[in-house]
Every structure is written in structure tokens, then in C-alpha cells.
Design an enzyme around this catalytic site. Structure first.
Site, PDB file in Angstrom:
ATOM      1  N   GLU A   1      10.798  15.789  14.893  1.00  0.00           N
ATOM      2  CA  GLU A   1      10.912  15.741  13.432  1.00  0.00           C
ATOM      3  C   GLU A   1       9.900  16.701  12.805  1.00  0.00           C
ATOM      4  O   GLU A   1       8.709  16.625  13.089  1.00  0.00           O
ATOM      5  CB  GLU A   1      10.631  14.313  12.942  1.00  0.00           C
ATOM      6  CG  GLU A   1      10.889  14.159  11.467  1.00  0.00           C
ATOM      7  CD  GLU A   1      10.568  12.769  10.934  1.00  0.00           C
ATOM      8  OE1 GLU A   1       9.514  12.218  11.305  1.00  0.00           O
ATOM      9  OE2 GLU A   1      11.365  12.237  10.148  1.00  0.00           O
TER      10      GLU A   1
ATOM     11  N   GLU B   1      11.061   1.325   9.438  1.00  0.00           N
ATOM     12  CA  GLU B   1      11.932   2.431   9.030  1.00  0.00           C
ATOM     13  C   GLU B   1      11.183   3.710   9.380  1.00  0.00           C
ATOM     14  O   GLU B   1      10.249   4.101   8.690  1.00  0.00           O
ATOM     15  CB  GLU B   1      12.204   2.369   7.514  1.00  0.00           C
ATOM     16  CG  GLU B   1      12.905   1.110   7.053  1.00  0.00           C
ATOM     17  CD  GLU B   1      14.387   1.095   7.394  1.00  0.00           C
ATOM     18  OE1 GLU B   1      14.903   2.113   7.898  1.00  0.00           O
ATOM     19  OE2 GLU B   1      15.031   0.056   7.179  1.00  0.00           O
TER      20      GLU B   1
ATOM     21  N   CYS C   1      13.564  11.417   5.692  1.00  0.00           N
ATOM     22  CA  CYS C   1      13.684  10.884   7.054  1.00  0.00           C
ATOM     23  C   CYS C   1      15.070  11.178   7.626  1.00  0.00           C
ATOM     24  O   CYS C   1      15.222  11.417   8.816  1.00  0.00           O
ATOM     25  CB  CYS C   1      13.427   9.391   7.046  1.00  0.00           C
ATOM     26  SG  CYS C   1      14.399   8.529   5.801  1.00  0.00           S
TER      27      CYS C   1
ATOM     28  N   LYS D   1       0.845  -1.201   0.000  1.00  0.00           N
ATOM     29  CA  LYS D   1       0.000   0.000   0.000  1.00  0.00           C
ATOM     30  C   LYS D   1       0.878   1.249   0.000  1.00  0.00           C
ATOM     31  O   LYS D   1       1.630   1.485   0.941  1.00  0.00           O
ATOM     32  CB  LYS D   1      -0.896   0.050   1.244  1.00  0.00           C
ATOM     33  CG  LYS D   1      -1.910   1.190   1.117  1.00  0.00           C
ATOM     34  CD  LYS D   1      -2.613   1.539   2.409  1.00  0.00           C
ATOM     35  CE  LYS D   1      -1.884   2.558   3.228  1.00  0.00           C
ATOM     36  NZ  LYS D   1      -1.740   3.878   2.588  1.00  0.00           N
TER      37      LYS D   1
END
Ligand code: NAD
Length: 486
Positions: free
Chosen positions: A396, A265, A299, A191
Site C-alpha cells: 500500500e 478497518e 484505503c 482519538k
């Protein structure tokens, strides 16, 4: 033309737009299950838009429970009846074929990626799509050599892998997942992220063209709840997830106590460290690349910069000068450095963090560049006078926002750099090899780049420590999570 950008900036380069005339897109996409395009049993579709213009590109199916069940069933049947029985050499042939077809259609993939995600064409053309093809080539080569890759361990495939990807490197993250899964002998239900489904659906066409047996790769589209249905499905043997740490934790809770293997991840808050002996111009270019590349939607973005005090003033001046020359605008223009933010939702998150940074007392700098009126845009942003405890230095942001701090000693910068919940990547800029080796062994990060940044290669493992996840993708390390051993 509908997709035309409203330029409001003072461009001093002639526009150099990539043509979109050669791409073939449908107006409506169904689900790719069992080798066929099938209408969603849910009956639902959602729009995918171009974030640079806010215009709809296509409608995409939203898979519900019955659709996920059908996709997992197709993957399990293909595993039991075909894929697990095929030799590694035969599997490798199919993966090579997919790699070659991606290469052949690289231009079309790049344009679709930039239209759907907002990333600049230079990156999708030169980085995302070539690297995606390279991952398929690399893992195709391992398919018939698993015994050599893991000697005396009798590697065996797992079964059905549920794979869920984010929107920042849509096609590349798919390649990181599908290629090793197939090479190891597993079948897949994948997906893509809801805002960037189109290259995944284009890949489904490539998979059909490559003649991959039906059901070996199934691609279902939808939101987070579709992903949750995949993760929770009883016939799934392995979950490979790339996305936020928050969702990674939800997934780990939901598979706890099951036999499902997992690779996570997740997010990052990388430190880039400039020592006084570094080649400063090269370092500044690396910092710019590390945080403003792909609008900071990376990331491993170098979102924290630590500069040794003695060179702070000169580094800051050089950074600001370079920021003034960055082009923000049309992702399809080959001159553009910073494209569109992927979605309104992500732009709101970034703008909230910019407000938080100011409220925390940090000083903001943004270049004078103008940005288009329609679409989702954020100027490259830099904060100075930042404290270790500030949220902009800890959390983040996933946008083009850099937080700068200074340091005096090596020990001080190691402590500061390691002081976040994340541990995905870091960068070190110095003339001294001994300093590089000292830092790489002490920084708690899965990847440490020295005198460069954001470099990727299919042979090299990538992944994080702490809240940046577990397991590795890329290289032999990326094959191992798709295998079990006697
Ligand atoms: P996200 O976690 O919101 O979504 C990622 C994917 O998970 C999407 O496909 C989404 O639909 C799906 N999802 C959402 N909720 C789910 C649930 N409950 N169960 C199953 N699936 C669910 O992340 P995002 O905003 O798409 O991506 C940005 C994040 O990804 C950042 O945190 C970034 O650091 C991270 N990322 C990490 C790496 C890496 O290699 N470590 C690479 C790229 C991106």
C-alpha cells in the site's frame, strides 16, 4: 495572508477559492472529557499544520495516561449512570440532533477539514461532510429498533468503546464509529489522527451544543501512544480501529486474551479491472477517480489497474490525456482535482515508493503540471511495465500512484487481482452483467464496485478480508460489533 498558496503553476482557470472567513477556530485546543474542555494533565500540546502551506493552524493537547484514564472513567460513569438507562428513542433524539447540527455547520466543517488535511474542498464539501451527517441520521433511526434489526437475539450494549481514526477521511471515519456506538447504547472515547484533529474537536463543540449527557462522547487528541493507552485500558469493552495494517496487528496482539471486542478497518491494494467490452471513457474517468481522488489517501484506492490486452493502448492514451488535465494545487480552490499530501512523513513514503518503482524497472509517467513550491505535493503518477512481484504492485502506497498491468483471460485477472495480502475493495468495468457476477463472487474483496468506483452509502457495509481487517462499518453490519447477544 498567512494561508495563501504560492501558485507557481500555469493556471488557465481563474482561481475560485472557498472563503475561510466564516470558520471559528481556537488557537489552542484542550481535551474534551466529561462534557468539558480540560487542560491535559500531561501539560503537553502539539501543532496541527495546514499541509498546503506548512503554516500552523492551532495547538492541540497531547493526552497522557492520566488524561486517558480520566476520559475512560467519564465514559464509564456516563454509561453506568445515564446512557445505558436511556430508551433507544431518547438516544435516537440526541443522535438526530448531532446529525442536524453537522448539516447546519457543513460549510464550516468542510473548510476546516480541507485546511487541516489538504483534501480538496470539493470532496470535503460534497462527500466527507454530507456522508458524515448521513451516517448520524442513518444510525439515529436504528437506536429504537435494535430488537427489529436483530430479531430474537436480545441485543445489549457493550459499555465503553475506544475508537481510533486515521487522517485520510477524518470526520467521515469518526461518524462511521461514533454514530453506531451511540445508537447501540455505548459510550465513547475517541482519538483522531494526530495530523487531523480539528474536525473531531469541532464535533466536540457540536456534541456540547446538542446537549448530549456529559461523558457519553469524550475526545482526546494525541499520537499513537495515546491510542495505545486507550486500547490497553482495562475499562474499555470494545476497540474500533481504522488505520494501517501494521498498527492493527499491534492492537490485536495487545487485546489478545481479553474480553474486548474489536473491529479493524485496515489497509488495501485494490484492483480495478477494465475488460475490452467496457465503456472505456467512463472506465478511464472511474480509474482517475479511484486513484487520484483524495490524493490517493484512500484505503480502497484503485492503486492497481488491470487492462485487457486488446484495449491497453487506447486506455493508456486516454488515461495520460486525462492526467494532463488534472489540477494539482490549492485544496481550497473549487477547481482543484488533487490537493496536498497530508504530511511531510506521508510525502516521503510516497516518494520512496516512486523511487522503488523506478528501481524495479517500471516505466513512470507524470503529467507536465507544475506544483506549488511550499507545502506537500505529489503529481499524479502512473507506472507501466509493472511485474506482479514488484513492491509497487504489492504494498500500500497511500498516494496518487497507479501501477498498470495487462491480462488476457478472466481467470488470469482473478488470480492476479487476488494476489496481494490485502482484500478491501475492487472495481470491474465491463458491459456484461454475467462477468460482473462472476468476478464479484471470486474476487477476495469486501467491496466490489461495477462500472463505478468509490461510492459510499450509510446503509451499505464496508470492510475487508485478509490483512485489510475484520468486522464491518456501515449498515446493520456496522451496528452488530457494538452489541452483544444472549
Ligand atoms: P496509522 O495506523 O498510522 O494511524 C491510525 C491511527 O492509529 C492514528 O490515530 C494513530 O495515532 C493511531 N495509532 C498509531 N499507533 C498506534 C498504536 N500503537 N496503538 C493505538 N493507536 C495507534 O494509519 P494512518 O497513517 O493514520 O492511516 C492510513 C491507513 O489507514 C492506511 O493503511 C489506510 O488503508 C487505512 N485506512 C483504512 C480504512 C478502512 O476502512 N479499511 C479507512 C481509512 C484508512
Amino acid at each position: 495572508m498567512k494561508n495563501k498558496i504560492d501558485y507557481s503553476s500555469d493556471w488557465n482557470l481563474d482561481p475560485a477559492p472557498e472563503s475561510t472567513g466564516h470558520i471559528k477556530l481556537k488557537t489552542k485546543y484542550n481535551l474534551f472529557i466529561g462534557g468539558k474542555w480540560v487542560k491535559p494533565k500531561s501539560g503537553k500540546y502539539f501543532a496541527t499544520i495546514n499541509p498546503a502551506t506548512e503554516h500552523k493552524i492551532a495547538d492541540v493537547a497531547e493526552a497522557g495516561q492520566a488524561d486517558v484514564d480520566a476520559a475512560v472513567k467519564a465514559a464509564k460513569t456516563a454509561y453506568d449512570t445515564v446512557w445505558s438507562k436511556l430508551s433507544g428513542k431518547e438516544r435516537g433524539k440526541y443522535i438526530y440532533r448531532i446529525a442536524r447540527l453537522i448539516q447546519e455547520k457543513a460549510r464550516e466543517f468542510s473548510v476546516i477539514e480541507s485546511l487541516d488535511s489538504g483534501k480538496v474542498i470539493r470532496e470535503s464539501r460534497d462527500i466527507d461532510i454530507p456522508l458524515a451527517a448521513a451516517h448520524f441520521f442513518y444510525y439515529a433511526g436504528w437506536a429504537d429498533k435494535l430488537e427489529y434489526a436483530f430479531p430474537n437475539r436480545q441485543p445489549k450494549s457493550l459499555g465503553v468503546a475506544a475508537q481510533i481514526t486515521p487522517w485520510n477521511f477524518p470526520m467521515l471515519m469518526i461518524a462511521w464509529k461514533i454514530a453506531p456506538a451511540l445508537a447501540a447504547g455505548n459510550t465513547v472515547v475517541l482519538k483522531p489522527a494526530e495530523t487531523t484533529s480539528l474536525t473531531a474537536l469541532k464535533l466536540a463543540e457540536v456534541i456540547q451544543e446538542a446537549g448530549l449527557p456529559d461523558g457519553v462522547v469524550n475526545i482526546v487528541t494525541g499520537y499513537g501512544k495515546t491510542g495505545a493507552m486507550m486500547v490497553e485500558h482495562k475499562d474499555v469493552d470494545k476497540v474500533a480501529f481504522t488505520g494501517s495494517t501494521g498498527v492493527g496487528k499491534i492492537i490485536m496482539k495487545s487485546i489478545a486474551g481479553t474480553n474486548k471486542k474489536s473491529t479493524m478497518e485496515l489497509g488495501g491494494k485494490a484492483a480495478n479491472i477494465i475488460f475490452e467490452d467496457a465503456p472505456l471513457d467512463q472506465a478511464v474517468e472511474g480509474i482517475i477517480n479511484g486513484i487520484y481522488f483524495n490524493q490517493g489517501h484512500v484505503c480502497c484506492a484503485g492503486s492497481r489497474l488491470f487492462v485487457q490486452e486488446s484495449v491497453y493502448d487506447v486506455v493508456l492514451r486516454k488515461l495520460k490525456d486525462r492526467m494532463e488535465s488534472l489540477y494539482v494545487g490549492d485544496p481550497m480552490d473549487k477547481n482543484t482535482d488533487i490537493g496536498a499530501i497530508n504530511s511531510k512523513k506521508q510525502l516521503d513514503v510516497i516518494n520512496d515508493y516512486i523511487k522503488i518503482g523506478k528501481a524495479e524497472g517500471a516505466d513512470i509517467y507524470q503529467p507536465k503540471c507544475k506544483i506549488p513550491k511550499k507545502g506537500f505535493w505529489c503529481k499524479p503518477t502512473l507506472f507501466t511495465n509493472v511485474a506482479q512481484s514488484n513492491r509497487i504492485a504489492q504494498e500500500e502506497i497511500f498516494g496518487p500512484v497507479l501501477a498498470i498491468q495487462t491480462f488476457r483471460t478472466v481467470d488470469e485477472v482473478i488470480t492476479k487481482a487476488n494476489n496481494t495480502p490485502y482484500g478491501l475493495s475492487a472495481g470491474v468495468w465491463t458491459d456484461k452483467g454475467s462477468k460482473v457476477f462472476n468476478l464479484t463472487s471470486q474476487l477476495k474483496a469486501g467491496v466490489v464496485w461495477a462500472n463505478t468506483y468509490n461510492k459510499f452509502d450509510p446503509t451499505s457495509p464496508f470492510g475487508g478480508y485478509k490483512e485489510s481487517g475484520h468486522g464491518r462499518e456501515g449498515g446493520l453490519h456496522g451496528l452488530e460489533p457494538y452489541l452483544k447477544f444472549d
